[in-house]
Design an enzyme around this catalytic site. Structure first.
Site, mmCIF file in Angstrom:
data_model
loop_
_atom_site.group_PDB
_atom_site.id
_atom_site.type_symbol
_atom_site.label_atom_id
_atom_site.label_comp_id
_atom_site.label_asym_id
_atom_site.label_seq_id
_atom_site.Cartn_x
_atom_site.Cartn_y
_atom_site.Cartn_z
ATOM 1 N N HIS A 68 0.829 -1.184 0.000
ATOM 2 C CA HIS A 68 0.000 0.000 0.000
ATOM 3 C C HIS A 68 0.874 1.247 0.000
ATOM 4 O O HIS A 68 1.768 1.359 0.823
ATOM 5 C CB HIS A 68 -0.854 -0.019 1.272
ATOM 6 C CG HIS A 68 -2.049 0.851 1.169
ATOM 7 N ND1 HIS A 68 -1.960 2.202 1.174
ATOM 8 C CD2 HIS A 68 -3.354 0.543 1.026
ATOM 9 C CE1 HIS A 68 -3.178 2.703 1.052
ATOM 10 N NE2 HIS A 68 -4.048 1.714 0.955
ATOM 11 N N TYR A 198 -8.085 10.377 4.404
ATOM 12 C CA TYR A 198 -8.131 11.299 5.537
ATOM 13 C C TYR A 198 -9.065 12.448 5.162
ATOM 14 O O TYR A 198 -8.730 13.245 4.268
ATOM 15 C CB TYR A 198 -6.748 11.871 5.834
ATOM 16 C CG TYR A 198 -5.727 10.843 6.289
ATOM 17 C CD1 TYR A 198 -5.910 10.131 7.467
ATOM 18 C CD2 TYR A 198 -4.575 10.605 5.544
ATOM 19 C CE1 TYR A 198 -4.970 9.202 7.892
ATOM 20 C CE2 TYR A 198 -3.621 9.681 5.964
ATOM 21 C CZ TYR A 198 -3.831 8.988 7.134
ATOM 22 O OH TYR A 198 -2.909 8.074 7.562
ATOM 23 N N PRO A 290 -2.872 6.724 17.646
ATOM 24 C CA PRO A 290 -2.915 5.946 16.391
ATOM 25 C C PRO A 290 -2.922 6.808 15.127
ATOM 26 O O PRO A 290 -3.088 6.283 14.036
ATOM 27 C CB PRO A 290 -4.231 5.163 16.521
ATOM 28 C CG PRO A 290 -5.081 5.997 17.404
ATOM 29 C CD PRO A 290 -4.166 6.743 18.336
ATOM 30 N N LYS A 294 1.802 4.118 14.204
ATOM 31 C CA LYS A 294 3.188 3.797 14.559
ATOM 32 C C LYS A 294 3.308 2.733 15.657
ATOM 33 O O LYS A 294 4.377 2.153 15.829
ATOM 34 C CB LYS A 294 3.912 5.051 15.054
ATOM 35 C CG LYS A 294 4.024 6.171 14.049
ATOM 36 C CD LYS A 294 4.953 5.812 12.931
ATOM 37 C CE LYS A 294 5.162 6.961 11.976
ATOM 38 N NZ LYS A 294 5.594 6.505 10.650
ATOM 39 N N TYR A 385 6.074 9.115 7.341
ATOM 40 C CA TYR A 385 4.805 8.372 7.371
ATOM 41 C C TYR A 385 5.072 6.866 7.346
ATOM 42 O O TYR A 385 4.436 6.103 8.058
ATOM 43 C CB TYR A 385 3.983 8.814 6.161
ATOM 44 C CG TYR A 385 2.575 8.309 6.103
ATOM 45 C CD1 TYR A 385 1.664 8.594 7.113
ATOM 46 C CD2 TYR A 385 2.127 7.575 5.009
ATOM 47 C CE1 TYR A 385 0.349 8.155 7.037
ATOM 48 C CE2 TYR A 385 0.814 7.139 4.922
ATOM 49 C CZ TYR A 385 -0.063 7.422 5.944
ATOM 50 O OH TYR A 385 -1.353 6.994 5.863
#
Ligand code: APR
Length: 388
Positions: A68, A198, A290, A294, A385
């Site tokens: 992904h 998002y 969250p 991570k 990220y």
């Protein structure tokens, strides 16, 4: 060696110790079936996959994990996509539900003769400031019991016995309440888009993350104190449609919610991650919000470092790895905390804690805009990220 907790941290550690011939027992409060089915995180960073590969722990994720590398932001100023797998260091995530990883690690550990005591709750770690610590436990039938070892690894999460057993003043705590609450939802429905979604909306944040071809995780920012069951399924889907701007981008694939939880975005780092013979890893060492996925990745990174250091000490008499364990982990932990905190600001903007003033609103729009338009900002984003 006693390892508390059979989550990603405890089971990576257990497998690596077993492979090196270090005698260890894993003490786990829950039953095996529960450990194998608890749906939690699911985004494994490239570094995490490399650690698992290095030690032959990646068979399941190689077969069933999905690569992904794209995320999509939806805002009032329009949407934009970041192909982060082609930015920064060119690294991607592997989507692999955490319970499947935990199941794989458990099967391998037990298959190679590793001992796990399920249904046994660690109560306290005793004598950690000596070379012969012990763990007092409550056995499955309620009777008291115990284990003695050279070292104890506290991988039993934020509410575990390891954290509770640290004497006052022995470690420093860095708690932080980020002031944001999410409703965490697991939908029995296919992903609605080919990216992590998002949505930044004046009504609050909404998030979309694929878990598998027929399961999707959604997050919906809500008022603090909202009970997990407060909203009907219909109302949740309508709100998700609204915030994810379904009218512009297409409707979401609906399905029943199989799990709901209320997630208060908090962090809580301990320093150092060692008290004498007790070492902390995973959520027991540092809780992280969250917002950038991570937690499980840090847990695997720490477990590998701790395993290598323990093997060097126990089998080769070299304590240097154990001496530097805490500082090495904390460097990674604080970088991850800093990025996750930045993400919280990015994702919540005007509805977040600082969001009330026009000044903060303008800053937040500028932050999104530089991510949309600046290649160097995008490279920075991609590196942090996916990285740990
Ligand atoms: N005694 C024995 N076991 C315990 C005790 C106890 N007193 N308290 C907790 N446990 C067990 C839990 O049942 C759980 O199986 O410890 C385990 C801790 O596992 P995780 O919570 O998965 O923690 P960790 O291995 O550190 O992984 C952290 O997983 O889901 C994510 O948000 C989490 O991303 C973070 C990562």
């Amino acid at each position: 060696m006693v390892v508390l907790g059979a989550g990603p941290a405890g089971l990576v550690l257990g497998n690596l110790l077993l492979d090196s011939g270090v005698d260890c027992v894993v003490v786990e409060r829950a039953e095996a079936a529960q450990v194998r089915t608890r749906a939690r995180a699911g985004f494994l960073a490239a570094h995490t996959v490399r650690v698992l590969q290095r030690h032959g722990l990646d068979e399941g994720l190689r077969r069933r994990g999905q690569e992904h590398g794209v995320c999509e932001f939806r805002t009032a100023d329009g949407g934009f996509r970041l192909d982060y797998g082609r930015l920064g260091r060119g690294e991607r995530h592997t989507v692999y539900p955490q319970q499947e990883l935990v199941g794989d690690l458990l099967t391998r550990f037990v298959g190679r003769g590793g001992r796990v005591r399920f249904g046994v709750e660690a109560v306290a770690v005793l004598d950690a400031d000596t070379g012969r610590p012990s763990v007092s436990v409550r056995e499955a039938d309620g009777r008291p019991g115990g284990f003695r070892a050279r070292y104890v690894a506290g991988c039993d999460g934020r509410h575990g016995a390891a954290r509770r057993s640290l004497p006052a003043g022995s470690v420093r705590r860095y708690p932080c309440d980020h002031g944001v609450t999410w409703l965490g939802l697991l939908a029995q429905a296919p992903p609605s888009m080919d990216a992590v979604g998002y949505a930044v909306h004046e009504r609050g944040f909404a998030g979309h993350m694929a878990r598998s071809s027929d399961v999707t995780r959604y997050y919906l920012q809500c008022e603090r104190g909202t009970p997990a069951g407060a909203w009907s399924q219909e109302r949740i889907w309508d709100e998700l449609d609204l915030r994810m701007r379904a009218k512009e981008h297409g409707p979401l694939e609906r399905g029943p919610f199989t799990q709901r939880s209320v997630v208060e975005l908090t962090s809580d780092v301990l320093e150092p991650l060692r008290h004498g013979s007790l070492f902390l890893a995973g959520d027991a060492a540092a809780l992280i919000s969250p917002s950038a996925a991570k937690g499980a990745n840090l847990a695997v990174l720490e477990a590998e470092l701790l395993a290598l250091a323990l093997v060097a000490d126990l089998l080769h008499g070299d304590p240097t790895g154990l001496d530097s364990y805490s500082a090495r982990c904390l460097a990674h932990i604080w970088r991850a905390q800093e990025f996750s905190h930045w993400m919280i600001g990015l994702l919540h903007g005007p509805s977040g804690r600082d969001g009330g003033s026009p000044f903060h609103h303008a800053l937040w729009r500028s932050r999104l805009d530089s991510l949309r338009t600046s290649r160097s900002r995008q490279d920075w984003f991609a590196e942090h990220y996916v990285g740990v």
